[in-house]
Design a protein around this motif. Sequence first.
Motif, short mmCIF file in Angstrom:
data_model
loop_
_atom_site.label_atom_id
_atom_site.label_comp_id
_atom_site.label_asym_id
_atom_site.label_seq_id
_atom_site.Cartn_x
_atom_site.Cartn_y
_atom_site.Cartn_z
N LEU A 61 0.66 -1.22 0.06
CA LEU A 61 -0.01 -0.09 -0.04
C LEU A 61 0.89 1.35 0.07
O LEU A 61 0.28 2.32 -0.62
CB LEU A 61 -0.82 0.16 1.21
N LEU A 62 1.94 1.35 0.99
CA LEU A 62 2.69 2.40 0.54
C LEU A 62 3.39 2.59 -0.37
O LEU A 62 3.48 3.63 -1.18
CB LEU A 62 3.99 2.33 1.86
N HIS B 253 3.63 5.99 -4.83
CA HIS B 253 4.57 5.65 -6.24
C HIS B 253 6.03 5.62 -6.05
O HIS B 253 6.78 6.33 -6.70
CB HIS B 253 4.36 7.16 -7.34
N LEU B 254 6.48 4.69 -5.21
CA LEU B 254 7.81 4.56 -4.77
C LEU B 254 8.24 3.51 -5.85
O LEU B 254 7.64 2.52 -6.12
CB LEU B 254 8.11 4.09 -3.48
N PRO B 255 9.54 3.68 -6.26
CA PRO B 255 10.38 2.51 -7.12
C PRO B 255 10.67 1.32 -6.52
O PRO B 255 11.57 0.69 -7.10
CB PRO B 255 11.42 3.38 -7.83
N VAL B 256 10.24 1.03 -5.24
CA VAL B 256 10.72 -0.07 -4.44
C VAL B 256 9.51 -1.00 -4.14
O VAL B 256 8.41 -0.65 -4.02
CB VAL B 256 11.27 0.63 -3.05
#
Length: 112
Positions: free
Chosen positions: A17-18, A23-26
């Motif tokens: 969800l995070l 919109h993190l690339p992780v």
Amino acid sequence: MIGGLAALLLCQLAGELLARALHLPVPGPVLGMGLLLAALLLGGRVPEAVGTAADGLLAHLGLLFIPAGVGVVLHLDLLAAGAWPIGLAILGGTLLALGLTGLVAQRLLGRR
């Protein structure tokens, strides 16, 4: 064991969800693992249910490599066509990782 699996899956869900919300690339599971680590550090110990669930998953870890092995066999012609670039990437990545690990270890040990 069910409670431990639920805790592990909730950490993975929170990480997913995070990752999507920010919109993190992780990958989400990596963030979930970080959240689990933070929770374990704050708690000061590993709860018995989580430890039991983790031991159960680790006991069958080899089964998780079956899909990857099937994918390699399924796309063997693609791997053969790109053998040189893949081989060089693996070799270069390994040498880079070893070199950087050595440099970091030297710097950390030098600060003692």
